[in-house]
Each structure stands twice: as structure tokens, then as C-alpha cells.
Design a protein around this motif. Structure first.
Motif, PDB file in Angstrom:
ATOM      1  N   GLY A 183     -17.709  -3.591 -15.335  1.00 46.05           N
ATOM      2  CA  GLY A 183     -17.075  -2.273 -15.125  1.00 46.05           C
ATOM      3  C   GLY A 183     -15.723  -2.238 -15.351  1.00 46.05           C
ATOM      4  N   PRO A 184     -14.480  -1.119 -15.186  1.00 48.88           N
ATOM      5  CA  PRO A 184     -13.598  -1.014 -15.440  1.00 48.88           C
ATOM      6  C   PRO A 184     -12.980  -2.031 -14.404  1.00 48.88           C
ATOM      7  N   ILE A 185     -13.101  -2.526 -13.004  1.00 49.88           N
ATOM      8  CA  ILE A 185     -11.915  -3.772 -12.932  1.00 49.88           C
ATOM      9  C   ILE A 185     -12.362  -4.960 -13.381  1.00 49.88           C
ATOM     10  N   GLY A 186     -13.482  -5.271 -13.443  1.00 50.68           N
ATOM     11  CA  GLY A 186     -14.202  -6.072 -15.104  1.00 50.68           C
ATOM     12  C   GLY A 186     -13.658  -6.644 -16.200  1.00 50.68           C
ATOM     13  N   LEU A 187     -13.160  -5.102 -16.808  1.00 51.33           N
ATOM     14  CA  LEU A 187     -12.418  -5.317 -17.920  1.00 51.33           C
ATOM     15  C   LEU A 187     -11.191  -6.084 -17.737  1.00 51.33           C
ATOM     16  N   LEU A 188     -10.691  -5.009 -17.415  1.00 55.33           N
ATOM     17  CA  LEU A 188      -9.026  -5.017 -16.972  1.00 55.33           C
ATOM     18  C   LEU A 188      -8.938  -6.886 -15.603  1.00 55.33           C
ATOM     19  N   ALA A 189      -9.670  -7.178 -15.254  1.00 53.84           N
ATOM     20  CA  ALA A 189      -9.657  -8.519 -15.203  1.00 53.84           C
ATOM     21  C   ALA A 189      -9.848  -9.807 -16.695  1.00 53.84           C
ATOM     22  N   ALA A 190     -10.879  -9.333 -17.255  1.00 52.04           N
ATOM     23  CA  ALA A 190     -10.936  -9.588 -18.861  1.00 52.04           C
ATOM     24  C   ALA A 190      -9.205  -9.744 -19.207  1.00 52.04           C
ATOM     25  N   LEU A 191      -8.954  -8.234 -19.356  1.00 55.18           N
ATOM     26  CA  LEU A 191      -8.098  -7.869 -20.153  1.00 55.18           C
ATOM     27  C   LEU A 191      -6.508  -9.272 -20.011  1.00 55.18           C
ATOM     28  N   LEU A 192      -6.458  -9.317 -18.622  1.00 52.89           N
ATOM     29  CA  LEU A 192      -5.221  -9.869 -17.704  1.00 52.89           C
ATOM     30  C   LEU A 192      -5.902 -11.838 -17.746  1.00 52.89           C
ATOM     31  N   GLY A 193      -7.153 -11.742 -18.209  1.00 58.58           N
ATOM     32  CA  GLY A 193      -7.508 -13.541 -18.172  1.00 58.58           C
ATOM     33  C   GLY A 193      -7.612 -13.559 -20.228  1.00 58.58           C
ATOM     34  N   VAL A 194      -6.678 -12.673 -20.839  1.00 60.65           N
ATOM     35  CA  VAL A 194      -6.530 -12.365 -22.529  1.00 60.65           C
ATOM     36  C   VAL A 194      -4.901 -13.033 -22.607  1.00 60.65           C
ATOM     37  N   GLN A 195      -5.109 -11.691 -21.392  1.00 58.76           N
ATOM     38  CA  GLN A 195      -2.870 -12.359 -21.653  1.00 58.76           C
ATOM     39  C   GLN A 195      -2.475 -13.091 -21.122  1.00 58.76           C
ATOM     40  N   ARG A 196      -3.227 -14.095 -20.202  1.00 58.23           N
ATOM     41  CA  ARG A 196      -2.903 -15.618 -20.091  1.00 58.23           C
ATOM     42  C   ARG A 196      -3.042 -16.652 -20.728  1.00 58.23           C
ATOM     43  N   GLY A 197      -3.632 -15.985 -22.471  1.00 50.51           N
ATOM     44  CA  GLY A 197      -4.261 -16.809 -23.015  1.00 50.51           C
ATOM     45  C   GLY A 197      -5.681 -17.957 -22.922  1.00 50.51           C
ATOM     46  N   LEU A 198      -6.583 -17.417 -21.544  1.00 48.67           N
ATOM     47  CA  LEU A 198      -7.557 -18.248 -21.401  1.00 48.67           C
ATOM     48  C   LEU A 198      -8.770 -17.895 -22.734  1.00 48.67           C
ATOM     49  N   ASP A 199      -9.834 -18.518 -22.403  1.00 45.12           N
ATOM     50  CA  ASP A 199     -11.254 -17.909 -23.645  1.00 45.12           C
ATOM     51  C   ASP A 199     -12.100 -17.198 -22.562  1.00 45.12           C
ATOM     52  N   VAL A 200     -12.038 -16.031 -22.461  1.00 48.44           N
ATOM     53  CA  VAL A 200     -12.511 -15.101 -21.388  1.00 48.44           C
ATOM     54  C   VAL A 200     -14.318 -14.427 -21.792  1.00 48.44           C
ATOM     55  N   HIS A 201     -14.821 -14.654 -21.430  1.00 45.73           N
ATOM     56  CA  HIS A 201     -16.362 -14.504 -20.683  1.00 45.73           C
ATOM     57  C   HIS A 201     -16.685 -13.660 -19.909  1.00 45.73           C
ATOM     58  N   VAL A 202     -17.372 -12.843 -20.463  1.00 43.19           N
ATOM     59  CA  VAL A 202     -17.586 -10.929 -19.180  1.00 43.19           C
ATOM     60  C   VAL A 202     -19.777 -11.427 -19.175  1.00 43.19           C
ATOM     61  N   LEU A 203     -19.495 -11.384 -18.105  1.00 45.03           N
ATOM     62  CA  LEU A 203     -21.359 -10.997 -18.139  1.00 45.03           C
ATOM     63  C   LEU A 203     -21.455 -10.010 -17.204  1.00 45.03           C
ATOM     64  N   ASP A 204     -22.455  -9.007 -17.773  1.00 44.88           N
ATOM     65  CA  ASP A 204     -23.123  -8.038 -17.268  1.00 44.88           C
ATOM     66  C   ASP A 204     -24.622  -7.441 -17.119  1.00 44.88           C
ATOM     67  N   ARG A 205     -25.134  -7.171 -16.269  1.00 41.31           N
ATOM     68  CA  ARG A 205     -26.677  -6.914 -16.034  1.00 41.31           C
ATOM     69  C   ARG A 205     -27.025  -5.810 -16.658  1.00 41.31           C
ATOM     70  N   VAL A 206     -28.139  -5.217 -17.387  1.00 38.87           N
ATOM     71  CA  VAL A 206     -28.570  -3.911 -17.949  1.00 38.87           C
ATOM     72  C   VAL A 206     -29.549  -4.309 -16.851  1.00 38.87           C
TER      73      VAL A 206
END
Length: 214
Positions: A183-206
């Protein structure tokens, strides 16, 4: 002026109403509302599950994910007419508790904090609003189209801050991060992780045939 209001704890009470224009205190900015975000908390308030009106009022102006343009600023406030701003949501409790006394009112211990558009303070979903200059954040003009995302992004930034504080107690050298929920919070968290230079993985359920993760 018009504002989006609800009667807290009363489902289906959402209305656009005419309300008086705000009267600024000496240190307040007067802001023209440009946009507000809508999140799960707003949905709960509209559904009658949550929310408190300001003392002495029946209705609450909602909207805590704000974006506006300064129409009037007090002298020496650090703001000028035309500045793009976002209003801080929470205010510390009047006691205050130990956390609030140290400026950590997101960690309020006694629950006597107030919140714009949520708990005992009108929000930002109105044509004009006021905000204390100490509780306003100036944005780069380039962020006008996405500025209302600053508040939810601040939630994620706070979470990252806490992660880094805990990790900093000992050896801490993260390389990967798993974000659960897209969701929006998860995607923003992912963006901040990328900003920190981390290898980011996002898990979501359909959860339904119409659900998609883009």
C-alpha cells in the motif's frame, strides 16, 4: 468557506459544510488548502469507528495529510507568502508526559495528545486553515504534485529512525530489507529503503481477483 466534516462516531455523517474562516493567532500561518490525502484512518473516521471533535463542537473537520500555500505569515516566522507547506498532525499533551517534554510526542505515554483532523483538533480539509509556524514544514516547490505524501512519508521515516536507533546499539550493517504490504505506506517504506542503498524486497498478497500490484 467550505470544509469536509464528520460527526465523530456517527457513520455516514460526512458532509461538505460552510464553516467560519479561521482566525489566526499571532504566530499562525494562514494557508490556502491545495490538497489532502485520504488514508485508512480517514476511512475509519468516516465509518464512525474513530475520531473526536474539538471540545464544544459537534463536528470535526477531517484531513491530516495536508498541502497548502501560505497566504499570510507573521514577521520573522521563516515563512513567506506563496510558500508551499504541510502542517504537522500531532500536538503534545498539556501535562506533559516525559516523551512529550522531550519533543517525542509521537511516543506520548498518557494519551492526552491531540491530532489535527483526528483527535480534538480540526484538520486541514478546508479552503483555508491556520497552523502554528513551529508546526509547519516548508516544501520545495518541485514537490507540489506530491506534497500531501509528506505526512505518511514521515510515519515511515519515524519507523526507519527507530530501526536505526535499535540497530545502533550494537553492530549494524543491513544490506537487505523486506517490506510487507504494497500500500502507500509500504511503497514509501520501500522508497526510503532504496534511498539508503539497501536491496529492497516488497511482499504483498492478492486477496481478490481485481487486486493487482503494479
Amino acid at each position: 468557506m467550505r470544509a469536509v466534516t464528520v460527526r465523530p462516531l456517527a457513520a455516514q455523517s460526512l458532509e461538505i459544510r460552510e464553516v467560519p474562516e479561521p482566525v489566526p493567532a499571532h504566530d499562525d500561518l494562514v494557508v490556502e488548502g491545495l490538497a489532502v490525502g485520504v488514508c485508512g484512518t480517514d476511512k475509519e473516521i468516516v465509518a464512525g469507528e474513530y475520531g473526536w471533535a474539538p471540545p464544544g463542537q459537534e463536528r470535526l473537520v477531517i484531513g491530516h495529510e495536508s498541502l497548502g500555500r501560505v497566504r499570510q505569515a507573521p514577521p520573522n516566522s521563516g515563512f513567506d507568502t506563496g510558500d508551499l507547506v504541510v502542517g504537522v498532525v500531532r500536538r503534545p499533551d498539556p501535562v506533559p508526559c516525559g516523551a512529550c517534554a522531550r519533543g517525542e510526542f509521537d511516543m506520548c505515554r498518557n494519551g492526552r495528545y491531540t491530532e489535527r483532523g483526528i483527535k480534538e483538533r480540526d484538520g486541514y480539509a478546508s479552503q483555508l486553515w491556520t497552523v502554528e509556524s513551529d508546526y509547519a514544514v516548508k516544501l520545495d516547490p518541485a514537490l507540489e504534485r506530491v506534497g500531501m505524501l509528506l505526512e505518511p512519508a514521515s510515519v515511515v521515516a519515524k519507523a526507519w529512525e527507530q530501526v536505526e536507533r535499535v540497530g545502533g546499539r550494537a553492530w549494524f550493517e543491513p544490506r537487505q530489507v523486506l517490506v510487507t504490504g504494497a500500500g502507500p505506506i509500504g511503497l514509501l517504506a520501500a522508497l526510503l529503503g532504496v534511498q539508503r542503498g539497501l536491496d529492497v524486497h516488497v511482499l504483498d498478497r492478492v486477496t481478490s481477483a481485481g487486486s493487482r500490484l503494479w
